[in-house]
Scaffold this motif. Structure first.
Motif, PDB file in Angstrom:
ATOM      1  N   THR A 214       0.848  -1.180   0.000  1.00  0.00           N
ATOM      2  CA  THR A 214       0.000   0.000   0.000  1.00  0.00           C
ATOM      3  C   THR A 214       0.891   1.240   0.000  1.00  0.00           C
ATOM      4  N   PRO A 215       0.653   2.186  -0.903  1.00  0.00           N
ATOM      5  CA  PRO A 215       1.468   3.409  -0.913  1.00  0.00           C
ATOM      6  C   PRO A 215       1.379   4.149   0.418  1.00  0.00           C
ATOM      7  N   ASN A 216       2.462   4.795   0.789  1.00  0.00           N
ATOM      8  CA  ASN A 216       2.520   5.554   2.031  1.00  0.00           C
ATOM      9  C   ASN A 216       1.931   6.943   1.808  1.00  0.00           C
ATOM     10  N   ILE A 217       0.785   7.203   2.419  1.00  0.00           N
ATOM     11  CA  ILE A 217       0.097   8.482   2.228  1.00  0.00           C
ATOM     12  C   ILE A 217      -0.416   8.998   3.568  1.00  0.00           C
ATOM     13  N   ASN A 218      -0.860  10.233   3.569  1.00  0.00           N
ATOM     14  CA  ASN A 218      -1.557  10.796   4.721  1.00  0.00           C
ATOM     15  C   ASN A 218      -3.041  10.466   4.572  1.00  0.00           C
ATOM     16  N   VAL A 219      -3.546   9.554   5.401  1.00  0.00           N
ATOM     17  CA  VAL A 219      -4.937   9.099   5.274  1.00  0.00           C
ATOM     18  C   VAL A 219      -5.884  10.147   5.840  1.00  0.00           C
ATOM     19  N   VAL A 220      -6.821  10.573   4.990  1.00  0.00           N
ATOM     20  CA  VAL A 220      -7.852  11.524   5.407  1.00  0.00           C
ATOM     21  C   VAL A 220      -9.168  10.803   5.663  1.00  0.00           C
ATOM     22  N   PHE A 263      -1.636  -0.612  -9.736  1.00  0.00           N
ATOM     23  CA  PHE A 263      -2.532   0.418 -10.285  1.00  0.00           C
ATOM     24  C   PHE A 263      -3.740   0.605  -9.368  1.00  0.00           C
ATOM     25  N   ALA A 264      -4.324  -0.514  -8.932  1.00  0.00           N
ATOM     26  CA  ALA A 264      -5.506  -0.443  -8.060  1.00  0.00           C
ATOM     27  C   ALA A 264      -5.149   0.127  -6.696  1.00  0.00           C
ATOM     28  N   ALA A 265      -3.984  -0.243  -6.154  1.00  0.00           N
ATOM     29  CA  ALA A 265      -3.561   0.268  -4.850  1.00  0.00           C
ATOM     30  C   ALA A 265      -3.310   1.767  -4.906  1.00  0.00           C
ATOM     31  N   ALA A 266      -2.727   2.230  -6.010  1.00  0.00           N
ATOM     32  CA  ALA A 266      -2.494   3.663  -6.176  1.00  0.00           C
ATOM     33  C   ALA A 266      -3.820   4.415  -6.237  1.00  0.00           C
ATOM     34  N   ALA A 267      -4.782   3.859  -6.958  1.00  0.00           N
ATOM     35  CA  ALA A 267      -6.102   4.497  -7.059  1.00  0.00           C
ATOM     36  C   ALA A 267      -6.751   4.620  -5.683  1.00  0.00           C
ATOM     37  N   ALA A 268      -6.715   3.522  -4.908  1.00  0.00           N
ATOM     38  CA  ALA A 268      -7.316   3.533  -3.573  1.00  0.00           C
ATOM     39  C   ALA A 268      -6.609   4.518  -2.655  1.00  0.00           C
ATOM     40  N   ALA A 269      -5.295   4.623  -2.795  1.00  0.00           N
ATOM     41  CA  ALA A 269      -4.530   5.552  -1.963  1.00  0.00           C
ATOM     42  C   ALA A 269      -4.952   6.999  -2.226  1.00  0.00           C
TER      43      ALA A 269
END
Length: 290
Positions: A214-220, A263-269
């Motif tokens: 899962t990409p490392n992002i700031n989850v909102v 691709f799908a994981a990036a979209a969800a992120a």
């Protein structure tokens, strides 16, 4: 409170449209003020409403409360509502045969819609690609036996299944996920995906299996993350079906599985990085990956 349109297959349809796919939503829709709002959003998003069945019944309303990590809990108010009231003679896919039929969440267990959708799947299984995301909502149907029986029946007609680790834990609390995965793969599924939130996702095909981070992002806000993953997954599979027809399964190498999952994981992120179920476009996903 903030009012938002949504619903699992509703979100997937919008996600596919934003990815440039031709898509129609099949559901019962109320003629009340909420139904009119849903209809206007579908029009704006380019989702065909030719399969919508107008019902003089209320619209389902869901309330969502998020914890400190953005993880939602739900309350549904939907007894006798339009989307749960599809009859068998309401269900049609129009004049042209679809390439893909996707279904999921509580519509697969809420009667009479559930049996109407099952009949549709039985009719088109083998004729087009069937996709399933159980997306369990125990607050709508608390009896897990009903969920298990219907999910297992639908899987026998399905080609692509995406399921979350949370759903497997609710459906089969006594069984390790790998046992259920092995059992489902034995039914002849062509592609099986297990999503695990921040722990990533795993994809299986006849060629093998891969794990995707899962990409490392700031989850909102995680609302709509699973629907986004589903839409992006179907987008990638749809391209394979369009290009290779019935032989698309042979293209599901481990390398291709990783590409599809990434691709799908990036979209969800992207969806998790912004408020509400705001699904991304293809350009946004490509830019994010790059």
């Amino acid at each position: 409170m903030q009012a938002c349109v949504g619903g699992s297959p509703f979100n997937v349809a919008i996600g596919l449209s934003r990815l440039g796919q031709s898509v129609a939503l099949l559901t019962g829709m109320s003629d009340d003020m909420f139904g009119k709002k849903l209809s206007s959003v579908l029009s704006k998003e380019g989702v065909s409403q030719e399969l919508i069945v107008e019902k003089k019944l209320p619209t389902t309303v869901a309330f969502i409360e998020k914890d400190s990590h953005g993880v939602p809990s739900y309350s549904f108010y939907g007894e006798g509502t339009a989307d749960r009231s599809l009859l068998s003679n309401d269900v049609s896919v129009g004049a042209s045969k679809p390439k893909v039929i996707h279904l999921g969440s509580y519509s697969i267990v809420a009667q009479p819609t559930a049996d109407s959708l099952l009949a549709l799947v039985k009719k088109y299984s083998g004729e087009c690609l069937i996709s399933l995301d159980p997306n369990i909502r125990a607050i709508v149907e608390p009896d897990m036996n009903i969920w298990r029986n219907r999910v297992e029946e639908l899987i026998t007609y399905s080609d692509v299944v995406k399921v979350s680790d949370e759903d497997l834990a609710v459906l089969y609390p006594e069984s390790p996920p790998e046992n259920i995965i092995e059992k489902w793969l034995a039914t002849g599924l062509k592609l099986l995906v297990l999503t695990k939130g921040k722990e990533g996702s795993s994809l299986w095909s006849a060629a093998g299996s891969v794990d995707v981070d899962t990409p490392n992002i700031n989850v909102v806000d995680t609302v709509g993350a699973g629907d986004t993953y589903q839409a992006a997954l179907l987008y990638s599979v749809g391209i394979l079906v369009e290009s290779y027809g019935d032989t698309w399964i042979d293209k599901l190498s481990e390398e291709k599985l990783h590409e599809i999952g990434s691709f799908a994981a990036a979209a969800a992120a992207i969806t998790c990085s912004r408020q509400g179920a705001d699904l991304p476009t293809k350009d946004e996903i490509v830019s994010f990956i790059n």
